[in-house]
Write a protein that holds these residues in place. Structure first.
Motif, PDB file in Angstrom:
ATOM      1  N   PHE A  10     -12.006 -14.636   1.194  1.00 54.65           N
ATOM      2  CA  PHE A  10     -12.157 -13.352   0.521  1.00 54.65           C
ATOM      3  C   PHE A  10     -10.883 -12.538   0.683  1.00 54.65           C
ATOM      4  N   SER A  11     -10.790 -11.464  -0.093  1.00 55.06           N
ATOM      5  CA  SER A  11      -9.628 -10.582  -0.070  1.00 55.06           C
ATOM      6  C   SER A  11     -10.089  -9.140  -0.023  1.00 55.06           C
ATOM      7  N   THR A  12      -9.254  -8.284   0.554  1.00 54.76           N
ATOM      8  CA  THR A  12      -9.471  -6.845   0.482  1.00 54.76           C
ATOM      9  C   THR A  12      -8.247  -6.228  -0.180  1.00 54.76           C
ATOM     10  N   ILE A  13      -8.468  -5.163  -0.921  1.00 51.11           N
ATOM     11  CA  ILE A  13      -7.387  -4.487  -1.633  1.00 51.11           C
ATOM     12  C   ILE A  13      -7.452  -3.004  -1.312  1.00 51.11           C
ATOM     13  N   SER A  14      -6.302  -2.439  -0.983  1.00 50.93           N
ATOM     14  CA  SER A  14      -6.170  -1.000  -0.761  1.00 50.93           C
ATOM     15  C   SER A  14      -5.161  -0.462  -1.762  1.00 50.93           C
ATOM     16  N   LEU A  15      -5.477   0.678  -2.354  1.00 55.11           N
ATOM     17  CA  LEU A  15      -4.606   1.302  -3.337  1.00 55.11           C
ATOM     18  C   LEU A  15      -4.328   2.744  -2.946  1.00 55.11           C
ATOM     19  N   CYS A  16      -3.125   3.183  -3.179  1.00 57.26           N
ATOM     20  CA  CYS A  16      -2.806   4.605  -3.114  1.00 57.26           C
ATOM     21  C   CYS A  16      -1.637   4.843  -4.054  1.00 57.26           C
ATOM     22  N   TYR A  17      -1.392   6.100  -4.383  1.00 55.60           N
ATOM     23  CA  TYR A  17      -0.289   6.402  -5.284  1.00 55.60           C
ATOM     24  C   TYR A  17       0.421   7.662  -4.809  1.00 55.60           C
ATOM     25  N   ASN A  18       1.653   7.808  -5.267  1.00 57.92           N
ATOM     26  CA  ASN A  18       2.404   9.036  -5.095  1.00 57.92           C
ATOM     27  C   ASN A  18       3.097   9.316  -6.418  1.00 57.92           C
ATOM     28  N   GLU A  19       4.019  10.275  -6.447  1.00 53.35           N
ATOM     29  CA  GLU A  19       4.662  10.636  -7.709  1.00 53.35           C
ATOM     30  C   GLU A  19       5.494   9.500  -8.293  1.00 53.35           C
ATOM     31  N   GLN A  25      -2.895  -6.088  -0.448  1.00 50.55           N
ATOM     32  CA  GLN A  25      -3.961  -7.082  -0.600  1.00 50.55           C
ATOM     33  C   GLN A  25      -3.894  -8.048   0.573  1.00 50.55           C
ATOM     34  N   THR A  26      -4.993  -8.117   1.336  1.00 53.78           N
ATOM     35  CA  THR A  26      -5.078  -9.020   2.478  1.00 53.78           C
ATOM     36  C   THR A  26      -6.024 -10.150   2.111  1.00 53.78           C
ATOM     37  N   ASN A  27      -5.584 -11.378   2.342  1.00 59.20           N
ATOM     38  CA  ASN A  27      -6.321 -12.579   1.954  1.00 59.20           C
ATOM     39  C   ASN A  27      -6.743 -13.315   3.217  1.00 59.20           C
ATOM     40  N   TYR A  28      -8.055 -13.480   3.399  1.00 58.29           N
ATOM     41  CA  TYR A  28      -8.624 -14.057   4.615  1.00 58.29           C
ATOM     42  C   TYR A  28      -9.172 -15.460   4.365  1.00 58.29           C
ATOM     43  N   ASN A  29      -9.252 -16.244   5.442  1.00 60.65           N
ATOM     44  CA  ASN A  29      -9.856 -17.582   5.411  1.00 60.65           C
ATOM     45  C   ASN A  29      -9.236 -18.464   4.350  1.00 60.65           C
ATOM     46  N   GLN A  30      -7.939 -18.392   4.242  1.00 57.96           N
ATOM     47  CA  GLN A  30      -7.240 -19.195   3.249  1.00 57.96           C
ATOM     48  C   GLN A  30      -6.306 -20.151   3.969  1.00 57.96           C
ATOM     49  N   ASN A  31      -6.370 -21.405   3.610  1.00 58.98           N
ATOM     50  CA  ASN A  31      -5.420 -22.373   4.151  1.00 58.98           C
ATOM     51  C   ASN A  31      -4.083 -22.108   3.489  1.00 58.98           C
ATOM     52  N   TYR A  32      -3.188 -21.558   4.271  1.00 57.63           N
ATOM     53  CA  TYR A  32      -1.885 -21.174   3.749  1.00 57.63           C
ATOM     54  C   TYR A  32      -0.998 -22.398   3.581  1.00 57.63           C
ATOM     55  N   PRO A  34      -0.476 -17.635   9.766  1.00 60.35           N
ATOM     56  CA  PRO A  34      -1.122 -18.934   9.546  1.00 60.35           C
ATOM     57  C   PRO A  34      -2.176 -19.256  10.595  1.00 60.35           C
ATOM     58  N   GLY A  35      -1.986 -18.813  11.843  1.00 64.49           N
ATOM     59  CA  GLY A  35      -2.979 -19.084  12.889  1.00 64.49           C
ATOM     60  C   GLY A  35      -4.310 -18.403  12.632  1.00 64.49           C
ATOM     61  N   ASN A  36      -4.281 -17.318  11.851  1.00 66.19           N
ATOM     62  CA  ASN A  36      -5.504 -16.597  11.494  1.00 66.19           C
ATOM     63  C   ASN A  36      -5.955 -16.897  10.069  1.00 66.19           C
ATOM     64  N   SER A  37      -5.316 -17.845   9.392  1.00 65.50           N
ATOM     65  CA  SER A  37      -5.616 -18.182   7.989  1.00 65.50           C
ATOM     66  C   SER A  37      -5.604 -16.932   7.117  1.00 65.50           C
ATOM     67  N   MET A  38      -4.536 -16.131   7.267  1.00 61.71           N
ATOM     68  CA  MET A  38      -4.468 -14.861   6.567  1.00 61.71           C
ATOM     69  C   MET A  38      -3.041 -14.600   6.095  1.00 61.71           C
ATOM     70  N   TRP A  39      -2.914 -13.987   4.930  1.00 59.67           N
ATOM     71  CA  TRP A  39      -1.624 -13.472   4.490  1.00 59.67           C
ATOM     72  C   TRP A  39      -1.843 -12.186   3.720  1.00 59.67           C
ATOM     73  N   GLN A  40      -0.807 -11.341   3.710  1.00 61.99           N
ATOM     74  CA  GLN A  40      -0.927 -10.028   3.103  1.00 61.99           C
ATOM     75  C   GLN A  40       0.245  -9.791   2.166  1.00 61.99           C
ATOM     76  N   ALA A  41      -0.057  -9.191   1.029  1.00 65.02           N
ATOM     77  CA  ALA A  41       0.971  -8.822   0.059  1.00 65.02           C
ATOM     78  C   ALA A  41       0.995  -7.308  -0.067  1.00 65.02           C
ATOM     79  N   TYR A  42       2.186  -6.753  -0.015  1.00 62.85           N
ATOM     80  CA  TYR A  42       2.397  -5.328  -0.223  1.00 62.85           C
ATOM     81  C   TYR A  42       3.172  -5.187  -1.526  1.00 62.85           C
ATOM     82  N   LEU A  43       2.606  -4.487  -2.492  1.00 60.76           N
ATOM     83  CA  LEU A  43       3.214  -4.379  -3.810  1.00 60.76           C
ATOM     84  C   LEU A  43       3.449  -2.916  -4.163  1.00 60.76           C
ATOM     85  N   PHE A  44       4.505  -2.658  -4.910  1.00 59.80           N
ATOM     86  CA  PHE A  44       4.763  -1.333  -5.467  1.00 59.80           C
ATOM     87  C   PHE A  44       5.074  -1.505  -6.938  1.00 59.80           C
ATOM     88  N   MET A  45       4.443  -0.678  -7.776  1.00 59.94           N
ATOM     89  CA  MET A  45       4.689  -0.679  -9.218  1.00 59.94           C
ATOM     90  C   MET A  45       4.986   0.759  -9.627  1.00 59.94           C
TER      91      MET A  45
END
Length: 186
Positions: A22-31, A38-45, A127-138
């Protein structure tokens, strides 16, 4: 004030039961734009294949997160921005024109330089926790003016110019800052 909601899939689309990851997504914005985590759990990296080594290589054919976002200023939305990122922080950046099915969408690859594309990313891997996270800015200029969109967009004087070169795109009113967005993890 803050709010939270949770959506959990009961079964995969093929009917094979609940997902194991599963994944969790957090969003926020500024000017300046939209910040996404986005954090991705239980994934074989696994690292990207040798054919995915540079920006605008087809990262969505491998482990990746994808964001598709469009300004909600069209009655018949046809243009949006695609931003895909692999765990190795290799990205695919494109403006997409999708007139309607069955016509396939046209993708216009954007520059890989954040100072001209308005897109930035960073990733971390555990990788030891089967997790990776992406930080994105648009940037809002990139979101409000999808690159190479052939249909007129408000606040976009020249759709053939990279979005961050259109300063008017940053000045969208609050009413124009409504968006349609999809998140995917492959």
């Amino acid at each position: 004030n803050s709010s939270s909601s949770k959506v959990q899939l009961e079964n995969l689309s093929d009917g094979s039961g609940p997902p194991s990851s599963f994944s969790t997504i957090s969003l926020c914005y500024n000017e300046s734009g939209l910040h996404i985590s986005q954090t991705n759990y239980n994934q074989n990296y696994s690292t990207s294949s040798a054919s995915i080594a540079e920006c605008n290589d087809p990262v969505s054919s491998s482990n990746s997160v994808s964001v598709y976002i469009a300004p909600n200023n069209e009655l018949n939305m046809q243009c949006f921005t695609e931003f895909d990122v692999s765990p190795d922080n290799i990205s695919y950046n494109a403006g997409v024109f999708s007139p309607r099915l069955p016509v396939p969408p046209q993708r216009f690859e954007m520059s890989c330089h954040s100072n001209t594309s308005g897109l930035r990313s960073d990733t971390s891997i555990e990788p030891g926790n089967s997790m990776w996270q992406a930080y994105l800015f648009m940037s809002f200029s990139t979101i409000n003016c999808p690159f190479n969109c052939p249909t007129p967009q408000s606040n976009c004087p020249d759709n053939n110019t990279l979005s961050s070169d259109n300063p008017a795109a940053d000045s969208a009113s609050e009413a124009e800052r409504a968006y349609r967005v999809n998140f995917f993890r492959v």
